[in-house]
Design an enzyme around this catalytic site. Structure first.
Site, mmCIF file in Angstrom:
data_model
loop_
_atom_site.group_PDB
_atom_site.id
_atom_site.type_symbol
_atom_site.label_atom_id
_atom_site.label_comp_id
_atom_site.label_asym_id
_atom_site.label_seq_id
_atom_site.Cartn_x
_atom_site.Cartn_y
_atom_site.Cartn_z
ATOM 1 N N ILE A 1 0.861 -1.174 0.000
ATOM 2 C CA ILE A 1 0.000 0.000 0.000
ATOM 3 C C ILE A 1 0.901 1.229 0.000
ATOM 4 C CG2 ILE A 1 -1.994 -1.091 1.087
ATOM 5 C CD1 ILE A 1 -1.161 0.024 3.748
ATOM 6 N N ASP A 2 0.358 2.361 -0.416
ATOM 7 C CA ASP A 2 1.148 3.578 -0.564
ATOM 8 C C ASP A 2 1.693 4.064 0.780
ATOM 9 O OD1 ASP A 2 0.520 3.574 -3.269
ATOM 10 O OD2 ASP A 2 -1.212 4.893 -2.997
ATOM 11 N N LYS A 3 2.743 4.860 0.696
ATOM 12 C CA LYS A 3 3.380 5.434 1.875
ATOM 13 C C LYS A 3 2.365 6.119 2.785
ATOM 14 C CE LYS A 3 6.575 9.144 3.218
ATOM 15 N NZ LYS A 3 7.499 10.201 2.734
ATOM 16 N N ARG B 1 -7.140 5.755 -5.694
ATOM 17 C CA ARG B 1 -6.898 7.185 -5.874
ATOM 18 C C ARG B 1 -7.170 7.610 -7.315
ATOM 19 N NH1 ARG B 1 -0.931 7.794 -3.549
ATOM 20 N NH2 ARG B 1 -1.368 10.039 -3.810
#
Length: 344
Positions: free
Chosen positions: A153-155, A257
């Site tokens: 998953i993204d930062k 997103r």
């Protein structure tokens, strides 16, 4: 890989900087286009220059830009200087472990933590923390692709991740993710009001040619990017924003997103996708101050990996996990609940 990495002195030796194996379903595609989609920080023009200079290989042979990638092709970028050391070293970083046994562990990642070392983030990552936690387990090598992270998953996204401790566990879990047999839902706050209570978004995810760190959506029937499907459901309406649950069929980079941006509902606080400007609401200074306060409370995209489910790789038992909202996300929702009640 950044464009400036191509500006190097030729020493006569070549070092591997990037490697990718084309999927079994890969349609024939020019190699410059193929790499443009997969190399985050590189422009197509620089990739073409690298090909003309003999730096791009398929197998053990250099190819030009017009070479068409086929299923199973091993594509590498070979440059005349060594790659930055990306060896994963154990670091004593706190981990929130939700579940653990001999085969796997489920962790709740905080926002702001990168999951794996990469460009600009060579330490302080989740996998560095896992390496420390597993430092006394001789069979676990954090630098082996046969164990470790199964998905990412993204930062600046918080929430649940599963990590395989053994090669067999990673193979089993990887297959479940590939076959879309896992259960994953995310909670997010998005701009705008939905006319319907639920829906489905289908559109291929590909890199935005105008911003290599952002993804965009191409038609599902095109040969551009990778197919992606997101199911969404309204959880709570606040008038100018909406709390939404997203269920993933696929797990593409920035999928939620990009998909939400595509249908006109960027995630609140998502600077890269336009979610930090006031897209709905009033023009008053009071409302502007409220939005600024919300952005300060949760200074990231309002996205949390809420649930994760899979079959245990050894027992076959269905494993389902749920993580509570982190403080910043919970505070943000509380603010919108408060203002929503004031409007009623």
């Amino acid at each position: 890989m950044k464009d400036e990495d191509f500006d190097i002195e030729d020493t006569g030796l070549l070092y591997e900087h990037f490697r990718i194996v084309a999927d079994a379903g890969q349609m024939p595609l020019r190699i410059d286009k193929f790499l443009f989609e997969h190399m985050q920080h590189s422009s197509r023009n620089r990739i073409q220059q690298a090909a003309e200079a003999g730096y791009i290989y398929v197998g053990d042979k250099p190819v030009k830009s017009n070479y068409r990638v086929r299923p199973g092709d091993v594509v590498t970028l070979m440059l005349s200087q060594p790659k930055h050391d990306t060896t994963i070293y154990p670091e004593d970083i706190p981990l929130e472990i939700v579940y653990e046994d001999d085969a796997l562990m489920v962790v709740n990642k905080p926002a702001g933590m990168v999951v794996h070392p990469g460009a600009g983030n060579f330490n302080g990552t989740l996998i560095n923390a896992v390496a420390w936690h597993m430092r006394d387990v001789p069979t676990f090598d954090p630098n082996s692709p046969e164990v470790g992270l199964v998905h990412r998953i993204d930062k600046d996204t918080s929430g649940l991740l599963v990590i395989a401790k053994t090669p067999d566990a990673k193979t089993s879990l990887g297959r479940q993710f590939f076959n879309h047999d896992t259960r994953r839902t995310y909670n997010c706050l998005v701009w705008g009001h939905f006319a319907e209570d639920e829906g489905r978004i289908e559109g291929n995810i590909t890199r935005d040619p105008k911003d290599r760190q952002r993804m965009t959506v191409a038609p599902a029937d095109s040969n551009i990017g990778k197919p992606a499907v997101t199911h969404w459901r309204v959880l709570q309406k606040f008038g100018y924003t909406t709390l939404v649950e997203c269920r993933l069929e696929t797990g593409r980079t920035h999928q939620i997103r990009a998909h939400m941006k595509h249908i006109g509902h960027p995630l609140f606080g998502d600077e890269r996708y336009g979610g930090t400007v006031i897209l709905r609401g009033e023009r008053t200074s009071k409302y502007k101050a409220f939005i600024n306060n919300c952005l300060a409370l949760c200074p990231r995209q309002a996205l949390h990996a809420r649930t994760l489910g899979f079959r245990h790789p050894l027992t076959g038992e269905q494993m389902d996990f749920t993580s509570q909202w982190p403080e910043d996300f919970a505070a943000l929702i509380a603010q919108w609940e408060r203002i929503s009640k004031q409007k009623d």
